[in-house]
Design a protein around this motif. Sequence first.
Motif, PDB file in Angstrom:
ATOM      1  N   LYS A 162      13.156 -12.077  47.320  1.00 24.27           N
ATOM      2  CA  LYS A 162      12.811 -13.649  48.284  1.00 24.27           C
ATOM      3  C   LYS A 162      13.829 -13.788  49.089  1.00 24.27           C
ATOM      4  O   LYS A 162      14.499 -12.723  49.475  1.00 24.27           O
ATOM      5  CB  LYS A 162      13.431 -14.467  47.001  1.00 24.27           C
ATOM      6  CG  LYS A 162      13.052 -15.098  45.784  1.00 24.27           C
ATOM      7  CD  LYS A 162      13.474 -15.722  44.705  1.00 24.27           C
ATOM      8  CE  LYS A 162      12.780 -16.576  43.388  1.00 24.27           C
ATOM      9  NZ  LYS A 162      13.547 -17.704  43.175  1.00 24.27           N
ATOM     10  N   THR A 163      13.308 -14.093  50.028  1.00 22.09           N
ATOM     11  CA  THR A 163      13.716 -14.239  51.576  1.00 22.09           C
ATOM     12  C   THR A 163      15.339 -14.837  51.354  1.00 22.09           C
ATOM     13  O   THR A 163      15.979 -15.649  51.243  1.00 22.09           O
ATOM     14  CB  THR A 163      13.018 -15.437  52.282  1.00 22.09           C
ATOM     15  OG1 THR A 163      11.483 -14.513  52.407  1.00 22.09           O
ATOM     16  CG2 THR A 163      13.799 -14.879  53.768  1.00 22.09           C
ATOM     17  N   ALA A 164      16.549 -14.047  51.989  1.00 29.06           N
ATOM     18  CA  ALA A 164      17.984 -14.074  52.568  1.00 29.06           C
ATOM     19  C   ALA A 164      18.522 -14.208  53.401  1.00 29.06           C
ATOM     20  O   ALA A 164      17.931 -13.550  54.280  1.00 29.06           O
ATOM     21  CB  ALA A 164      18.662 -12.957  51.316  1.00 29.06           C
ATOM     22  N   ALA A 165      18.427 -15.258  54.043  1.00 20.48           N
ATOM     23  CA  ALA A 165      19.188 -15.537  54.470  1.00 20.48           C
ATOM     24  C   ALA A 165      20.002 -16.804  55.618  1.00 20.48           C
ATOM     25  O   ALA A 165      20.516 -17.397  54.706  1.00 20.48           O
ATOM     26  CB  ALA A 165      17.904 -15.755  56.240  1.00 20.48           C
ATOM     27  N   HIS A 166      20.744 -16.790  56.684  1.00 17.73           N
ATOM     28  CA  HIS A 166      21.474 -17.588  57.610  1.00 17.73           C
ATOM     29  C   HIS A 166      22.429 -17.588  56.878  1.00 17.73           C
ATOM     30  O   HIS A 166      23.195 -18.151  55.213  1.00 17.73           O
ATOM     31  CB  HIS A 166      21.240 -19.195  57.180  1.00 17.73           C
ATOM     32  CG  HIS A 166      21.657 -19.851  58.355  1.00 17.73           C
ATOM     33  ND1 HIS A 166      22.761 -20.477  57.852  1.00 17.73           N
ATOM     34  CD2 HIS A 166      21.658 -20.748  59.687  1.00 17.73           C
ATOM     35  CE1 HIS A 166      23.107 -21.665  58.776  1.00 17.73           C
ATOM     36  NE2 HIS A 166      22.502 -22.051  60.223  1.00 17.73           N
ATOM     37  N   VAL A 167      23.573 -17.119  56.995  1.00 17.51           N
ATOM     38  CA  VAL A 167      25.186 -16.911  56.791  1.00 17.51           C
ATOM     39  C   VAL A 167      25.587 -18.108  57.570  1.00 17.51           C
ATOM     40  O   VAL A 167      25.691 -18.051  58.673  1.00 17.51           O
ATOM     41  CB  VAL A 167      25.740 -15.369  56.585  1.00 17.51           C
ATOM     42  CG1 VAL A 167      27.460 -16.058  55.962  1.00 17.51           C
ATOM     43  CG2 VAL A 167      24.802 -14.420  56.039  1.00 17.51           C
ATOM     44  N   LEU A 190      25.219 -17.666  52.073  1.00 16.64           N
ATOM     45  CA  LEU A 190      23.817 -17.632  51.846  1.00 16.64           C
ATOM     46  C   LEU A 190      23.155 -18.039  51.592  1.00 16.64           C
ATOM     47  O   LEU A 190      22.360 -18.594  50.137  1.00 16.64           O
ATOM     48  CB  LEU A 190      23.907 -16.184  51.745  1.00 16.64           C
ATOM     49  CG  LEU A 190      22.937 -14.807  51.753  1.00 16.64           C
ATOM     50  CD1 LEU A 190      22.609 -13.563  52.511  1.00 16.64           C
ATOM     51  CD2 LEU A 190      21.825 -15.302  50.556  1.00 16.64           C
ATOM     52  N   SER A 191      21.862 -18.343  52.276  1.00 17.02           N
ATOM     53  CA  SER A 191      20.377 -19.101  51.927  1.00 17.02           C
ATOM     54  C   SER A 191      19.446 -17.840  50.984  1.00 17.02           C
ATOM     55  O   SER A 191      19.226 -17.675  51.577  1.00 17.02           O
ATOM     56  CB  SER A 191      20.086 -19.900  52.152  1.00 17.02           C
ATOM     57  OG  SER A 191      20.614 -21.447  52.865  1.00 17.02           O
ATOM     58  N   ILE A 192      19.072 -18.643  50.253  1.00 19.95           N
ATOM     59  CA  ILE A 192      17.190 -18.257  48.977  1.00 19.95           C
ATOM     60  C   ILE A 192      16.299 -18.995  49.963  1.00 19.95           C
ATOM     61  O   ILE A 192      16.986 -20.014  48.808  1.00 19.95           O
ATOM     62  CB  ILE A 192      18.068 -17.630  47.840  1.00 19.95           C
ATOM     63  CG1 ILE A 192      19.730 -17.275  47.480  1.00 19.95           C
ATOM     64  CG2 ILE A 192      16.644 -17.264  47.167  1.00 19.95           C
ATOM     65  CD1 ILE A 192      19.420 -15.703  47.626  1.00 19.95           C
ATOM     66  N   TRP A 193      16.174 -18.561  50.775  1.00 29.42           N
ATOM     67  CA  TRP A 193      14.621 -19.470  51.337  1.00 29.42           C
ATOM     68  C   TRP A 193      13.311 -19.406  50.029  1.00 29.42           C
ATOM     69  O   TRP A 193      13.001 -18.704  50.710  1.00 29.42           O
ATOM     70  CB  TRP A 193      14.190 -18.779  52.193  1.00 29.42           C
ATOM     71  CG  TRP A 193      15.330 -19.715  53.629  1.00 29.42           C
ATOM     72  CD1 TRP A 193      17.190 -19.399  53.475  1.00 29.42           C
ATOM     73  CD2 TRP A 193      15.119 -19.572  55.089  1.00 29.42           C
ATOM     74  NE1 TRP A 193      17.427 -19.486  55.030  1.00 29.42           N
ATOM     75  CE2 TRP A 193      16.087 -19.940  55.588  1.00 29.42           C
ATOM     76  CE3 TRP A 193      13.310 -20.328  55.294  1.00 29.42           C
ATOM     77  CZ2 TRP A 193      15.854 -20.036  57.022  1.00 29.42           C
ATOM     78  CZ3 TRP A 193      13.941 -20.361  57.001  1.00 29.42           C
ATOM     79  CH2 TRP A 193      15.541 -19.949  57.666  1.00 29.42           C
ATOM     80  N   ASP A 194      13.600 -20.315  49.183  1.00 29.06           N
ATOM     81  CA  ASP A 194      12.518 -20.718  48.324  1.00 29.06           C
ATOM     82  C   ASP A 194      12.865 -22.198  47.300  1.00 29.06           C
ATOM     83  O   ASP A 194      14.090 -22.059  47.264  1.00 29.06           O
ATOM     84  CB  ASP A 194      12.913 -19.649  46.673  1.00 29.06           C
ATOM     85  CG  ASP A 194      12.214 -19.128  46.275  1.00 29.06           C
ATOM     86  OD1 ASP A 194      10.855 -18.378  46.648  1.00 29.06           O
ATOM     87  OD2 ASP A 194      11.988 -19.474  44.920  1.00 29.06           O
ATOM     88  N   MET A 195      11.978 -22.212  46.970  1.00 28.75           N
ATOM     89  CA  MET A 195      12.117 -23.379  46.127  1.00 28.75           C
ATOM     90  C   MET A 195      12.985 -23.446  45.089  1.00 28.75           C
ATOM     91  O   MET A 195      13.049 -24.259  44.696  1.00 28.75           O
ATOM     92  CB  MET A 195      10.120 -23.912  45.486  1.00 28.75           C
ATOM     93  CG  MET A 195       9.428 -24.437  47.076  1.00 28.75           C
ATOM     94  SD  MET A 195      10.173 -26.155  48.111  1.00 28.75           S
ATOM     95  CE  MET A 195       9.574 -27.385  46.443  1.00 28.75           C
ATOM     96  N   LYS A 221      14.858 -24.018  48.533  1.00 23.11           N
ATOM     97  CA  LYS A 221      14.394 -23.461  49.802  1.00 23.11           C
ATOM     98  C   LYS A 221      15.736 -24.730  50.868  1.00 23.11           C
ATOM     99  O   LYS A 221      15.413 -24.687  52.048  1.00 23.11           O
ATOM    100  CB  LYS A 221      13.454 -23.972  50.245  1.00 23.11           C
ATOM    101  CG  LYS A 221      12.674 -22.856  51.309  1.00 23.11           C
ATOM    102  CD  LYS A 221      11.642 -23.381  51.454  1.00 23.11           C
ATOM    103  CE  LYS A 221      11.059 -22.120  52.546  1.00 23.11           C
ATOM    104  NZ  LYS A 221       9.520 -21.914  53.038  1.00 23.11           N
ATOM    105  N   PRO A 222      17.021 -24.025  50.762  1.00 25.74           N
ATOM    106  CA  PRO A 222      17.742 -24.132  52.101  1.00 25.74           C
ATOM    107  C   PRO A 222      17.613 -23.659  52.853  1.00 25.74           C
ATOM    108  O   PRO A 222      17.307 -21.876  52.292  1.00 25.74           O
ATOM    109  CB  PRO A 222      19.262 -23.496  51.036  1.00 25.74           C
ATOM    110  CG  PRO A 222      18.821 -22.487  49.541  1.00 25.74           C
ATOM    111  CD  PRO A 222      17.305 -23.188  49.279  1.00 25.74           C
ATOM    112  N   SER A 223      17.847 -23.687  53.883  1.00 25.49           N
ATOM    113  CA  SER A 223      17.518 -22.925  54.824  1.00 25.49           C
ATOM    114  C   SER A 223      19.036 -22.822  56.068  1.00 25.49           C
ATOM    115  O   SER A 223      19.525 -21.785  54.892  1.00 25.49           O
ATOM    116  CB  SER A 223      16.580 -24.076  56.112  1.00 25.49           C
ATOM    117  OG  SER A 223      16.710 -24.867  56.338  1.00 25.49           O
ATOM    118  N   GLY A 224      19.186 -23.776  55.802  1.00 28.16           N
ATOM    119  CA  GLY A 224      20.978 -23.322  57.209  1.00 28.16           C
ATOM    120  C   GLY A 224      21.984 -24.032  56.594  1.00 28.16           C
ATOM    121  O   GLY A 224      21.639 -25.257  56.046  1.00 28.16           O
ATOM    122  N   LYS A 225      23.376 -23.707  56.519  1.00 28.87           N
ATOM    123  CA  LYS A 225      24.803 -24.382  56.326  1.00 28.87           C
ATOM    124  C   LYS A 225      24.840 -24.612  57.509  1.00 28.87           C
ATOM    125  O   LYS A 225      25.662 -24.041  57.850  1.00 28.87           O
ATOM    126  CB  LYS A 225      25.135 -23.672  55.088  1.00 28.87           C
ATOM    127  CG  LYS A 225      23.417 -23.799  54.229  1.00 28.87           C
ATOM    128  CD  LYS A 225      24.593 -22.106  53.399  1.00 28.87           C
ATOM    129  CE  LYS A 225      24.286 -20.714  54.161  1.00 28.87           C
ATOM    130  NZ  LYS A 225      23.460 -20.698  54.787  1.00 28.87           N
TER     131      LYS A 225
END
Length: 515
Positions: free
Chosen positions: A453-458, A469-474, A496-500
Amino acid sequence: MRILILLGGLLAAAPAWSTPDAHTLFLQHCAACHGGDRLGAIGPALLPENLGRLRPQEAARVIAEGRPATQMQGLGKVLDAAEIEALVAYIYSPLPAVPEWGMDQVRASQVVHVPPGSLPDRPLFDADPLNLFVVVELGDHHMTLLDGDRFEPIHRFPTRFALHGGPKYTPDGRYVFTGSRDGWVSKFDLYNLQLVAEVRAGVNLRNIAVSADGRYVIAANYLPHTLTILDATDLAPLKVIPVTGADGKSSRVSGVYTAPPRNSFVAALKDLPEIWEISYADEPRAGFAGGWIHDHRADSGDGAPAERFPVRRIPLDDYLDDFFFDQDYLMVIGASRDGGRGQVVDLDTARKIATLDIPGMPHLGSGITWERDGHTVMATPNLKEGSLSFIDMGSWKVIKRLETLGPGFFLRSHENSPYAWTDVFFGPNRDAVHVIDKQTLEIVKTLRPAPGKTAAHVEFTRDGRYALLSIWDMDGAVVVYDARTLEEVKRIPMVKPSGKYNVWNKTRYTEGTSH
């Protein structure tokens, strides 16, 4: 009607058929919610610029089956496959001309849900208001207010469809503003957990910025080619600035950010080799009165003089898609997505002072800086190549290119952290996140918080002790790490959290975060 065609010298009758009339289908089935002009109504605008995150195949599925948790009902029992295909092609076709969305349209769209000054000035919850996070959940168009000390959700707000560009706060952290691709700017009172005002600043919006004094909000628009300035109190429009060059050519706006020490906004233009500085000071800044253009074509609406937000044009060698500032807000460091090189622009002298040797597609909007061996270093990820570029901000020379497991999108750090974190957003290793020592410029650990799963945006907490960190998934999550030991502390389920976005970091413009 049967059509005659010639086959081998003989006339033959072809089967009866006709191409679906997509425009008529749209008016019959879509216009009530999305507007007959496709610019949006109670539903989002259906234009290729606004559908960037939705693939045509997914659009066809939504038309046929509907979208959960929205008013979008499926049309699969009403339309056949050919008609749905025709509708998809229609909504992904560009408009014949740039749509109009001027002061009258912006003003008419304004909605004030709660009168200014009518809500209490104390938070309804027990948490540090400067260590809160707003987490954007793209999966179902919500955002969650998160306590940055306990890592517990406080409240969950519904948002406009497809937020874009990152929320922005007033200096005290009480209010947060969001922008959607459809051009809607919304204001939320975080103390009272309420949506207080909304306005549609454009048709396709790239991002918003809030002035350092908290008085103004500006929206950067792709459609129409404008910058829209709003009163932060109730989002009333103050000025719509047409974005045109000296030759009359108009341009989309790639992005706009506030430059606090300068009391100005700085905007990058997609179709003109210029950046614009827009002053929001009550008086012209000492020493920088020259070069300001008083644009009398701009619509100031309520009789305010057009000179209220003067524009200063700075010509460039090339276009800029994104950029960031040095910590003193004297330099703009930017690049074109297809240029393969970066530019350094001195805002005081209004000229380019250096060219950066950054191949590929640098994402300078996610650039960060820090101190290393007595020098200030900047770093940027690359949207096309698996590498990070480290540059000495004194000589503007590349110190090092660090290979990664693939192209990345976000790069983050904190002034109290020895590490910088970068994702591998694109490609087969999208589940990886590299942690880099800011002094050795080497990868010290690669995390895979959710394999596959896509991991992004710390983003860091106010004190830099924890990294989120976000796991970009439903079926996603925000994962909390100890920023020094790099051990997982907690996992908070999200859609599906994107940015924090941490209030302290974003309002104090701290080293290591995007502004």
